[in-house]
Design a protein around this motif. Structure first.
Motif, PDB file in Angstrom:
ATOM      1  N   MET A 296       0.834  -1.205   0.000  1.00 23.95           N
ATOM      2  CA  MET A 296       0.000   0.000   0.000  1.00 23.95           C
ATOM      3  C   MET A 296       0.866   1.252   0.000  1.00 23.95           C
ATOM      4  SD  MET A 296      -3.114  -0.929   2.567  1.00 23.95           S
ATOM      5  CE  MET A 296      -4.168   0.380   2.000  1.00 23.95           C
ATOM      6  N   LYS A 297       1.897   1.199   0.813  1.00 21.04           N
ATOM      7  CA  LYS A 297       2.767   2.368   0.941  1.00 21.04           C
ATOM      8  C   LYS A 297       3.471   2.652  -0.385  1.00 21.04           C
ATOM      9  CE  LYS A 297       5.068   5.615   2.869  1.00 21.04           C
ATOM     10  NZ  LYS A 297       4.420   6.792   3.449  1.00 21.04           N
ATOM     11  N   LEU A 298       3.983   1.612  -1.014  1.00 20.99           N
ATOM     12  CA  LEU A 298       4.746   1.830  -2.237  1.00 20.99           C
ATOM     13  C   LEU A 298       3.851   2.284  -3.373  1.00 20.99           C
ATOM     14  CD1 LEU A 298       7.217  -1.153  -2.168  1.00 20.99           C
ATOM     15  CD2 LEU A 298       7.671   1.219  -1.703  1.00 20.99           C
ATOM     16  N   ALA A 299       2.621   1.769  -3.400  1.00 20.96           N
ATOM     17  CA  ALA A 299       1.744   2.144  -4.490  1.00 20.96           C
ATOM     18  C   ALA A 299       1.129   3.511  -4.257  1.00 20.96           C
ATOM     19  CB  ALA A 299       0.654   1.093  -4.673  1.00 20.96           C
ATOM     20  N   ASN A 300       1.086   3.942  -3.030  1.00 21.92           N
ATOM     21  CA  ASN A 300       0.554   5.268  -2.742  1.00 21.92           C
ATOM     22  C   ASN A 300       1.350   5.875  -1.593  1.00 21.92           C
ATOM     23  OD1 ASN A 300      -0.883   7.533  -2.243  1.00 21.92           O
ATOM     24  ND2 ASN A 300      -2.877   6.531  -2.007  1.00 21.92           N
ATOM     25  N   PRO A 301       2.481   6.502  -1.889  1.00 16.43           N
ATOM     26  CA  PRO A 301       3.385   6.960  -0.828  1.00 16.43           C
ATOM     27  C   PRO A 301       2.777   8.018   0.089  1.00 16.43           C
ATOM     28  CG  PRO A 301       4.475   6.951  -2.960  1.00 16.43           C
ATOM     29  CD  PRO A 301       3.031   6.730  -3.231  1.00 16.43           C
ATOM     30  N   ARG A 302       1.636   8.563  -0.295  1.00 15.60           N
ATOM     31  CA  ARG A 302       0.988   9.553   0.567  1.00 15.60           C
ATOM     32  C   ARG A 302       0.476   8.930   1.867  1.00 15.60           C
ATOM     33  NH1 ARG A 302      -4.554  11.037   0.825  1.00 15.60           N
ATOM     34  NH2 ARG A 302      -4.970   9.474  -0.743  1.00 15.60           N
ATOM     35  N   LEU A 303       0.116   7.662   1.805  1.00 18.96           N
ATOM     36  CA  LEU A 303      -0.517   7.019   2.959  1.00 18.96           C
ATOM     37  C   LEU A 303       0.442   6.862   4.128  1.00 18.96           C
ATOM     38  CD1 LEU A 303      -2.472   4.090   1.282  1.00 18.96           C
ATOM     39  CD2 LEU A 303      -3.373   6.293   1.999  1.00 18.96           C
TER      40      LEU A 303
END
Lengths: 173, 426, 96, 239, 278, 387
Positions: free
Chosen positions: D57-64
């Motif tokens: 999740m983090k890598l696909a959406n670094p905003r999270l």
């Protein structure tokens, strides 16, 4: 349809040879070439072979059954695949590493030794490719010369072209 | 929707099936690959890793296959098309989390370059024995879509197709290539981005307050949202209701009552129904000379190319043979087989295993036609003569078989000096 | 018996330098060159000939310098070289 | 509501992070209501795989910002813990240690107290020293508190959420009747060498904040390396 | 030439009763250090004069995973990463057997990391020899958890940016009782370390830094195996008892070797026995 | 011999299915249990834990299911009978090692207490979705043996049988049960130790030098085994191997090895399969069932018989290998086959195949447990008979 097989051991660039040849045929000579490989778990030293089906039309059955050309760069490869060679097939060998016992048409070149003379034994396969191009005529020299620079690292291009030429002109020497 | 030109490496290549699959995935808009090296699939991961930074995709090599599949599931919930690449043993490790992906209805793709098994087997050579595992490998019930390419070009095309199907139906899509296709090198033409049709993710379009994670559209597929967009999602692998809430509140109920509640509320039936009911749209196959065929060869993956030679020879000898190649192995074309069974003498099913799809064919033929399995243990492909032999056997034997007949291949004959089964039974 | 485990020579007869004899199993050699590089007495060189796999196995050039230290055997990753104490060979061949 | 959720909520509030960006990933089944209570998404994944799930999740959406709640961390997911720490993946692990598996009756779990009353033999397995493992594998923030130290705990959670790297808060929690035991047996030692914080049968439970350091995290080092090598051609992953 | 052959017949290779010579030559590439690790292990067994019937070697998958196939004792080649749990089963099933796990860095630390940690925590009586070549070699040179930054591999084509694992530190943190590290060049010291580790009851770890001439050094242009060995000669520093958090290996920088941990902890079987007595 | 007496608690007891399973394991000689706790299988472990000190067994909680099965395989090679217990998600993790167990031909028993649903599902509800996974869960081609008990007494008997089969055929045997049966409390009779038939693996008896780990017996295709640490100094590998246990990477060896692994079960399938028929002789409609559901089936069959419908029941006791011949034979007589299952149709596919179009196959699936819902079965029987 032409069927051929490169056989040797890992580290000799057997599969790389197949890729270069296939690429030359299918991209620059506009033919169809299907290359299949088989190799053992060893990166170096294990038995290794690549088989090639060359045709003017789309290749359906992608395996060789009876080869027109066998390019053997090791004794093991020769022993394993010699029976597969057609009666009128041609055998191409590294004459230092393979001791053939057959009455079929044989062309030999000390490719490993030539490669070592050129400074790197890794390019033995390119020497062999040059020699093979001259013997088999399945591919045009121009196509091979276009393909080789695309398939090797930048700094080795000249060395590889030289190796190819050494192989290609070996028979004339 | 058309593919993004940045993701498509248009050109003519001489590459193997692994690399072609990676390029296909990138063209389909895949932005996340969580992988772990395993022969013979590594070339695909390597190709992806080489191209990823140019297209804004992320490659991460996780610590094991369990980690890589879990990271793929997470990435998909973050809104990115994601996949993993593996082979037999890694595929087995992923099983639990494939179930999780199916239960959460996450779109993702698994590229499985099958090798010979069981266990470590022969890592560097081919097999087709994970086909049943792709459907039945995880606990509980779910349905998947599985594709089987037969050439590097198809590897590219099917990778795109796999992503499209995954996004369309929110299911795990298994890209079941085999080592032969994975390591076969051929010319691959990657077309212009404008010629590649890509299915966008089914994002929820309605009002935020009204979003219910598993409320389905007409086709039984629910729209999806991204994590972190303020939907207050609760997503679980436990059996859940439409809201995604686990059905654990009924713990205190007696067993039978509880079962009834779960039966009524759970979304589990949709996991199978959304594929079973839409299967006519999903199933694809390639048919050849079936109009007048007496014997039909049913094959998939590399075996279909091998079978083609047997097909040609048989036709030359005047035997009326047809070819049915499964492009989507799962869902299985039950109806088509049943229909064919009524008019043909039999099916010949060559597989690089000891019988998996052949049982499905046999099931669908309802005893109307004979079924012969041409088995092969792996590490190589069939000899076309064996397939031809099986075709001739069906033509010659003019009787109904009581079960699937296993054709004794030349390989078996040489190794066990005859049929192993008959030898022992004596 | 290992070199370091030998009886100390004090008071006994004059110590004889231990001499070893090298045996190379050529077909196992993969030409890595470890034995040649790390032989403390430079007994070995890389030969010109090919073995069956196309590698150049080592060749003994200064046999007289071998002190039976056993490092070539230890450092060889291919189990292709080992040394024996010269005396031991003689006695063995005599009895055999 | 589960006390740990309350404490977490307080921590989130005091961390001043945007609540919307925080995602909870767990391998423990929480009541669905916590999503509305906390105002964030919750993913309940399969056992032990919360950390790699969050990694994806983090890598696909670094905003999270990923808050990972794990129960039986030290067993199934141990490897993911070690490797997320090594990569310094920007996720925040809240590791909840019970005396025994809450869901699975009387079985003992490593990483917890030995001599579990419900386990037939108790545990002769030595428990894992989680803060030490976390530090060894590269976590940038490591703290341990019992449920009794609610204020410190929420402060620690806030601190850990502010870090951009792998941070671990080890929570020792159990049924309320044992809180008194914590009171008597815990000792606050901030900055203690993690080697010495092992939980031993008759010793004190040492709590406190043990590690707070800076290391480049995965995404930063990725961006840095790719920019270095590829220059303008490098395309960052889009949010 | 002929003389050599007759002598071979007169005397066999000294490791003949320890190694499956019928399987030689082995599959490892020229210049690979795994053979050295095997050599050291065989030599250590020779020194210990173990009853080889009571010894068992378990390996996982990978280049080093093939070690089990070459050692002539009861040997198991299991699945990827699962050598330690398999060995745990053998050890607990029959405590009389000395079980040794020889496997690679990817196998033990990456996929098997959890088992490594937990076996160390339990202090199961195993000796683990971890051959670390900084790369997944069997599959063609992918990035490993031990790959230093910024080394190039096939799956880190633009340089590795992940922080590498430090095997001795992980072993110590998890609870191993004996931790040492040597390179494939420190053959004698490595042998003695393996002897010590085998003698020590409990979970002991010996890390062997080994050259991978085929993938790691080729893709990073570090020359062949011999060049790597020369690099080890120049750059390894022996520091016994060094705190394990100083043992990170930077790319082409110094490598600290030595014996780092040697401590006493009750093994799993001992604690179990004691528990039952209580 | 003392040990055996402690292990076998002869007499009648009131036990749950889980306890009976544990007792069965102990009676069969199981001395190693590697597990990872997962609901709802821990009852079995608890019973073992209480009893293991009596028989000096080893009980270890591993770090996950993967390692639990790996440890069991390792222990089995030391000569101990070993088992593991798990439930759906844990069983999915074991997939890879089932393959290893098959390849190394290691006897062991895996007890899968199924729970409802995909993935984590509903841990406390009984389910039946792991049937096909038991057969196809691991990659590559192999055959397993799987048994399905429907009562605590059978939990005992079948655990003993599972050990015997696994030792006899040198293969992992899976006992597929569910929460319903494992929680059920019933009288269990444990026979005298000497009356319990235990098959012990075939040990190698020849000369030590001649031992080849995979040199199989021409009669049953099963190679004799040895224990670790007995001086045979063998090598075994998960790679495709020849009879010496050395990896050989070619087509011939693959055929030699895997074909035999498959056939050693398939050829003897008829000896292994076990089922129970009731009133099938004259039946027009036969309900094919297994496991917990079969208890309702008997109920339903009796009920419709009273109403004059000729119904029968076939209860499958060994799910894998599947009793193909029996089903084909029954399909000739009956016109309808009904397969009620706790899943969305798994065994019904097999039944449909074996019916070969002679009888119509109907399946009755359910999103959750159908146990205690014999009405549905009755309804369906009536419906198909009306047509």
């Amino acid at each position: 349809m032409t069927e051929m097989r490169f056989a040797g051991f890992g580290g000799q660039g057997i599969i790389r040879s197949g890729i270069i040849l296939g690429r030359a045929i299918s991209i620059y000579d506009h033919g169809f070439a299907t290359m299949n490989q088989s190799f053992g778990p060893e990166a170096r030293g294990g038995a290794c072979s690549s088989q090639m089906v060359i045709s003017d039309t789309k290749v359906l059955y992608p395996y060789v059954s009876r080869t027109d050309f066998l390019i053997a760069m090791s004794q093991e490869g020769y022993d394993k695949f010699i029976d597969e060679l057609k009666e009128d097939g041609t055998l191409i060998i590294d004459s230092d590493l393979v001791k053939p016992k057959t009455d079929k048409k044989i062309f030999g070149i000390p490719s490993t030794r030539i490669a070592e003379e050129l400074g790197n034994r890794i390019i033995a396969n390119v020497v062999m490719l040059g020699f093979m191009t001259a013997v088999t005529k399945v591919v045009s020299v121009e196509a091979m010369k276009k393909t080789i620079p695309e398939s090797v690292p930048q700094r080795f291009i000249e060395l590889n072209i030289e190796a190819f030429d050494r192989g290609y002109h070996y028979r004339a020497e | 929707m058309k593919a993004n030109p940045r993701d498509v490496f248009t050109g003519t290549y001489y590459i193997d099936g692994d690399v072609a699959a990676a390029y296909g995935a990138l063209a389909a808009g895949c932005k996340f690959l969580g992988g772990y090296p395993i022969t013979p699939s590594t070339e695909a991961a390597e190709a992806f890793a080489r191209k990823a930074p140019y297209v804004g995709a992320q490659f991460i090599q996780m610590e094991d296959e369990l980690g890589s599949i879990a990271s793929v599931l997470g990435a998909s919930w973050s809104g990115k098309k994601s996949m993993t690449i593996t082979s037999g043993p890694g595929y087995s490790l992923m099983m639990e989390n494939i179930g999780l992906g199916a239960a959460m209805e996450i779109p993702f793709v698994i590229i499985n370059i099958q090798r010979s098994g069981p266990s470590t087997g022969v890592p560097t050579s081919t097999g087709q024995a994970d086909i049943m595992q792709s459907k039945w490998g995880a606990n509980g019930d779910y349905e998947v879509i599985a594709l089987a390419p037969e050439s590097p070009q198809e590897s590219f095309d099917f990778a795109i197709k796999a992503f499209n199907l995954a996004e369309r139906y929110r299911v795990p899509v298994m890209f079941m290539a085999d080592e032969c296709v994975g390591h076969m090198t051929e010319k691959v033409v990657i077309p212009d981005a404008s010629e590649i049709e890509v299915e966008p993710r089914r994002f929820y379009q309605g009002k935020k307050e009204e979003y219910i994670p598993y409320r389905r559209d007409q086709d039984l597929v629910p729209p999806i949202v991204k994590a972190g967009d303020g939907y207050h999602l609760y997503i679980t692998g436990l059996t859940h209701d439409e809201r995604g809430y686990p059905l654990l509140d009924h713990r205190s109920l007696p067993k039978i009552e509880k079962a009834k509640v779960i039966h009524k509320k759970s979304t589990n039936p949709y996991l199978v129904d959304k594929i079973r009911k839409n299967k006519d749209e999903i199933i694809e196959m390639q048919e050849d000379h079936l109009e007048d065929a007496e014997v039909v060869i049913v094959s998939y993956g590399i075996t279909s190319r091998v079978a083609y030679r047997a097909f040609e020879q048989a036709r030359q000898e005047g035997i009326k043979v047809g070819m049915l190649r499964l492009i989507t192995v799962w869902p299985f074309p039950d109806d088509r087989i049943a229909e064919l069974a009524k008019k043909v003498k039999g099916f010949v099913v060559p597989e690089i295993n000891y019988g998996q799809i052949v049982f499905e064919v046999d099931r669908c033929s309802h005893g109307k036609a004979n079924t012969i399995l041409v088995p092969h243990g792996g590490a190589s492909v069939h000899k076309p003569d064996d397939i031809l032999g099986a075709i001739k056997k069906i033509v010659k034997d003019n009787k109904k078989y009581e079960q699937v007949i296993e054709y004794t291949t030349t390989l078996e004959k040489t190794i066990f000096k005859g049929s192993l089964t008959e030898k022992i039974k004596k | 018996m290992r070199v370091r485990e030998r009886i100390k020579p004090f008071g006994s007869e004059k110590p004889q330098p231990v001499k070893g004899e090298l045996i190379i199993i050529e077909d196992r050699c993969k030409g890595c060159g470890f034995c040649v590089e790390y032989c403390p007495n430079d007994v070995l060189i890389v030969s010109d000939k090919f073995n069956s796999k196309g590698y150049h196995p080592p060749e003994v050039v200064h046999e007289e310098n071998c002190r039976y230290c056993g490092f070539c055997q230890l450092v060889c990753p291919d189990f292709a070289i080992f040394s024996i104490e010269e005396k031991a060979v003689e006695s063995k061949s005599n009895t055999a | 509501m589960d006390p740990i959720i309350e404490i977490f909520k307080k921590g989130v509030e005091s961390s001043q992070c945007d609540q919307k960006d925080i995602c909870m990933v767990t391998d423990i089944a929480y009541h669905p209501e916590v999503t509305d209570y906390l105002g964030m998404d919750l993913f309940h994944t399969s056992r032990g795989r919360a950390i790699p799930f969050a990694t994806g999740m983090k890598l696909a959406n670094p905003r999270l910002k990923l808050a990972v709640f794990i129960g039986d961390l030290a067993t199934l997911g141990g490897n993911h813990f070690v490797h997320a720490g090594r990569r310094n993946m920007d996720i925040h692990v809240i590791c909840i240690n019970h005396y025994h598996y809450k869901k699975v009756g009387g079985e003992y779990a490593p990483g917890v107290f030995p001599r579990v009353p419900l386990s037939p033999y108790g545990s002769f397995d030595e428990p894992l020293n989680i803060p030490h493992l976390a530090r060894s594998c590269g976590a940038v923030y490591v703290a341990r508190w019992t449920l009794l130290h609610a204020n410190q705990l929420s402060h620690a959670i806030a601190e850990s959420l502010r870090k951009t790297g792998f941070s671990v808060v080890d929570v020792i929690s159990n049924e309320p009747d044992i809180l008194d035991f914590y009171f008597q047996h815990s000792e606050i030692k901030n900055g203690e060498d993690t080697l010495n914080v092992k939980i031993v049968p008759d010793g004190k439970i040492i709590v406190g904040q043990f590690v707070d350091r800076e290391r480049p995290n995965f995404i930063d080092s990725y961006n840095e390396q790719m920019t270095k090598v590829l220059g303008d051609k490098f395309v960052k992953i889009e949010v | 030439m002929e003389a050599i052959i007759t002598q071979q017949e007169a005397k066999r290779h000294p490791m003949d009763n320890l190694l499956r010579m019928d399987r030689m030559p082995h599959i490892w590439c020229p210049g690979c250090g795994i053979g050295n690790a095997v050599s050291a292990f065989a030599d250590a067994l020779d020194k210990l004069e173990y009853n080889l019937d009571k010894l068992c070697v378990v390996s996982g998958i990978g280049c080093t995973g093939r070690v089990a196939g070459y050692i002539k004792v009861d040997s198991f080649h299991t699945t990827h990463g699962r050598a330690i749990p398999f060995a745990t089963g053998i050890k607990l099933g029959n405590p009389d057997i000395k079980v040794v796990v020889i496997s690679g860095d990817g196998d033990l630390v990456s996929i098997g990391g959890n088992h490594f940690v937990h076996a160390a925590r339990r202090n199961i009586d195993l000796t683990v020899i971890c051959v670390n070549n900084f790369i997944y070699a069997m599959t063609g040179g992918q990035v490993a958890p031990t790959t230093p930054t910024p080394a190039y591999t096939t799956t880190s084509p633009f340089g590795n940016f992940e922080n590498p694992s430090n095997v001795p530190q992980l072993a110590e943190a998890a609870g191993a009782v004996y931790v040492a590290r040597w390179t494939a060049l420190h053959m004698r010291r490595l042998t003695y370390s393996i002897v010590d580790a085998l003698k020590k009851p409990g979970f002991s770890v010996v890390e062997v830094i080994s050259p991978c001439a085929m993938y790691y050094s080729r893709i990073n242009k570090l020359g062949d195996g011999l060049d790597m060995m020369k690099f080890y000669y120049d750059h390894s520093i022996i520091k016994h008892g060094e705190p394990t958090d100083h043992l990170e290996i930077d790319y082409q920088k110094e490598i600290i070797v030595g014996k780092f941990v040697d401590r006493e902890r009750p093994t799993y079987s001992e604690s179990m026995g004691k528990w039952f007595e209580d | 011999m003392k040990e055996t007496n402690l292990a076998v608690l002869t007499g009648s007891h009131d036990l749950t299915g889980s306890q009976a399973c544990a007792e069965g394991g102990l009676s069969a000689g199981c001395r190693f249990l590697g597990y990872y706790p997962i609901f709802p299988s821990f009852d079995i472990v608890e019973r073992f834990a209480e009893r293991f000190s009596d028989v000096k067994g080893v009980l270890i909680q591993m770090e996950d299911e993967i390692s639990a099965l790996a440890a069991v395989l390792g222990a089995s090679w030391t000569g101990k009978k070993a088992m593991t217990v798990t439930s759906g998600p844990g069983f999915a993790q074991m997939a890879e090692h089932i393959g290893l167990g098959v390849m190394l031909e290691t006897p062991c028993v895996i007890v899968d207490v199924q729970r409802d649903g995909t993935s984590e599902g509903s841990p406390s509800a009984p389910g039946g979705g792991d049937i096909m996974m038991a057969r196809w869960g691991s990659h590559g081609d192999y055959e397993v043996i799987a048994l399905s008990p429907n009562s605590p007494q059978e939990m005992f008997d079948m655990t003993v049988k599972a050990f015997s089969l696994s030792e006899k055929y040198r293969t992992p045997v899976i006992l597929i049960t569910d929460t319903y049966v494992s929680n059920l409390n019933e009288a269990v009779h444990i026979p005298d130790a000497k009356d319990i038939q235990i098959h012990t693996r075939k040990y190698y008896k020849g000369k030590r030098e001649d031992y080849l780990p995979f040199q199989y017996d021409a009669k049953d295709l099963v190679p004799p085994m040895v224990d670790v640490g007995k001086g045979y100094r063998f090598h075994v590998t998960g790679l495709t191997h020849d009879e010496r246990g050395y990896p050989v990477m070619d087509e011939k060896c693959q055929e030699w090895n895997v074909h035999r692994l498959v056939q050693k079960i398939r050829i003897f399938a008829e000896d292994i399969v076990d089922f129970e028929e009731e009133q099938t002789d004259d039946a027009d409609v036969i309900v094919v069932s297994y496991g917990a559901v079969s208890r309702d089936v008997i109920h339903a069959v009796h009920q419709v018989r009273e109403e004059g419908i000729r119904a029968g029941s076939l209860r499958i006791k060994t799910i894998w290998p599947f009793p193909e011949k029996k089903i084909t034979q029954l399909a000739k007589k009956a016109t309808h086959l009904i397969v009620p299952e706790n899943n969305f149709g798994q065994i019904c596919l097999e039944v449909e195949r074996c019916a070969r179009g002679r009888a119509e196959t109907h399946y009755l699936y359910h999103a959750s447990s159908r146990i205690g819902q014999s009405d549905d079965i009755v309804k369906l029987i009536k419906k198909v008979m009306k047509k």
